[in-house]
Each structure stands twice: as C-alpha cells, then as structure tokens.
Design a protein around this motif. Structure first.
Motif, short mmCIF file in Angstrom:
data_model
loop_
_atom_site.label_atom_id
_atom_site.label_comp_id
_atom_site.label_asym_id
_atom_site.label_seq_id
_atom_site.Cartn_x
_atom_site.Cartn_y
_atom_site.Cartn_z
N ALA A 1 0.57 13.86 3.66
CA ALA A 1 1.83 13.29 3.17
C ALA A 1 1.69 12.84 1.73
O ALA A 1 2.59 13.01 0.92
CB ALA A 1 2.26 12.12 4.05
N ASP A 2 0.53 12.29 1.39
CA ASP A 2 0.29 11.84 0.02
C ASP A 2 0.29 13.03 -0.95
O ASP A 2 0.84 12.94 -2.05
CB ASP A 2 -1.04 11.09 -0.07
N ARG A 3 -0.30 14.16 -0.51
CA ARG A 3 -0.32 15.35 -1.38
C ARG A 3 1.09 15.89 -1.59
O ARG A 3 1.41 16.42 -2.66
CB ARG A 3 -1.21 16.43 -0.77
N LEU A 4 1.94 15.79 -0.57
CA LEU A 4 3.31 16.28 -0.72
C LEU A 4 4.12 15.42 -1.68
O LEU A 4 5.02 15.92 -2.34
CB LEU A 4 4.01 16.33 0.64
N GLY A 5 3.81 14.15 -1.73
CA GLY A 5 4.50 13.24 -2.63
C GLY A 5 6.00 13.28 -2.48
O GLY A 5 6.54 13.09 -1.40
N GLY A 6 6.70 13.60 -3.55
CA GLY A 6 8.16 13.61 -3.56
C GLY A 6 8.76 14.73 -2.73
O GLY A 6 9.96 14.72 -2.47
N LEU A 7 7.96 15.69 -2.33
CA LEU A 7 8.47 16.80 -1.52
C LEU A 7 8.60 16.44 -0.04
O LEU A 7 9.23 17.16 0.72
CB LEU A 7 7.56 18.02 -1.64
N LEU A 8 8.01 15.33 0.37
CA LEU A 8 7.99 14.98 1.79
C LEU A 8 9.38 14.93 2.42
O LEU A 8 9.58 15.53 3.49
CB LEU A 8 7.23 13.67 2.01
N PRO A 9 10.37 14.26 1.82
CA PRO A 9 11.70 14.26 2.45
C PRO A 9 12.29 15.67 2.59
O PRO A 9 12.88 16.00 3.62
CB PRO A 9 12.54 13.40 1.51
N LEU B 1 -1.81 11.32 6.90
CA LEU B 1 -1.44 10.49 5.75
C LEU B 1 -1.86 11.13 4.44
O LEU B 1 -1.12 11.11 3.46
CB LEU B 1 -2.07 9.10 5.88
N ARG B 2 -3.04 11.73 4.41
CA ARG B 2 -3.50 12.40 3.18
C ARG B 2 -2.61 13.60 2.85
O ARG B 2 -2.30 13.86 1.69
CB ARG B 2 -4.96 12.81 3.30
N PRO C 1 0.82 -1.22 0.00
CA PRO C 1 0.00 0.00 0.00
C PRO C 1 0.85 1.26 0.00
O PRO C 1 1.91 1.32 0.61
CB PRO C 1 -0.80 -0.11 1.29
N GLY C 2 0.36 2.26 -0.71
CA GLY C 2 0.97 3.58 -0.66
C GLY C 2 0.33 4.38 0.46
O GLY C 2 -0.53 3.89 1.19
N VAL C 3 0.72 5.63 0.57
CA VAL C 3 0.22 6.48 1.64
C VAL C 3 -1.29 6.66 1.52
O VAL C 3 -2.02 6.58 2.51
CB VAL C 3 0.96 7.84 1.63
N ALA C 4 -1.80 6.87 0.32
CA ALA C 4 -3.24 7.08 0.13
C ALA C 4 -4.02 5.83 0.50
O ALA C 4 -5.08 5.91 1.14
CB ALA C 4 -3.54 7.48 -1.31
N GLU C 5 -3.50 4.66 0.14
CA GLU C 5 -4.17 3.41 0.49
C GLU C 5 -4.18 3.19 2.00
O GLU C 5 -5.17 2.73 2.56
CB GLU C 5 -3.51 2.21 -0.20
N LEU C 6 -3.09 3.55 2.67
CA LEU C 6 -3.05 3.44 4.13
C LEU C 6 -4.06 4.38 4.77
O LEU C 6 -4.73 4.02 5.74
CB LEU C 6 -1.64 3.73 4.65
N ALA C 7 -4.20 5.58 4.22
CA ALA C 7 -5.20 6.53 4.73
C ALA C 7 -6.60 5.96 4.57
O ALA C 7 -7.42 6.06 5.49
CB ALA C 7 -5.08 7.87 4.01
N ASP C 8 -6.87 5.34 3.43
CA ASP C 8 -8.19 4.73 3.20
C ASP C 8 -8.46 3.62 4.21
O ASP C 8 -9.56 3.53 4.77
CB ASP C 8 -8.30 4.17 1.78
#
Length: 71
Positions: free
Chosen positions: A43-51, A40-41, A5-12
């Motif tokens: 973090a999902d919106r940030l995507g590659g910017l999170l780090p 989680l949502r 699961p990705g971040v969005a799937e974990l949020a779901d």
C-alpha cells in the motif's frame, strides 16, 4: 510510536511486533503479522494510486456479482 504514523511506519511497527514471536506455537501468528506487513508495504508503494486501484477492484467485483446474478 510516531504521533501520526504513515503506512510505512505502521509496517515497521507491525514487523517489530512480529519479531517478538520466537517459539513454534506462535508461528501462525507471526506469519499473519508478516502478511500484514507485506500488505502495508504494498500500500505504501502504491501511494496516491491506492484509492484508484481499490475502486477498480471494487468495480470489477460488482460487475462479476451482477453477471453471476444474471446467469
């Protein structure tokens, strides 16, 4: 549950789990789970910017800690 699961799937999944709390005694637990869903949502919106964002916040925290020790 998805295999990877990705971040969005974990949020779901977390939101689905929070939906199982219906009585007043579980209100706080549901609120905590929904807070996790919101994080989680985000973090999902940030995507590659999170780090990069995480490192910036860490840098700011370390600077404040150094300034507090020096004061």
């Amino acid at each position: 549950m998805p295999d990877d699961p990705g971040v969005a799937e974990l949020a779901d999944l977390l939101e689905e789990a929070a939906g199982t709390f219906h009585d007043e005694t579980a209100f706080r637990a549901k609120a905590e789970l929904m807070s996790g869903v919101a994080h989680l949502r985000a973090a999902d919106r940030l995507g590659g910017l999170l780090p990069a964002v995480t490192l910036w916040h860490l840098h700011q925290t370390l600077q404040r800690a150094d300034a507090a020790r020096g004061a």
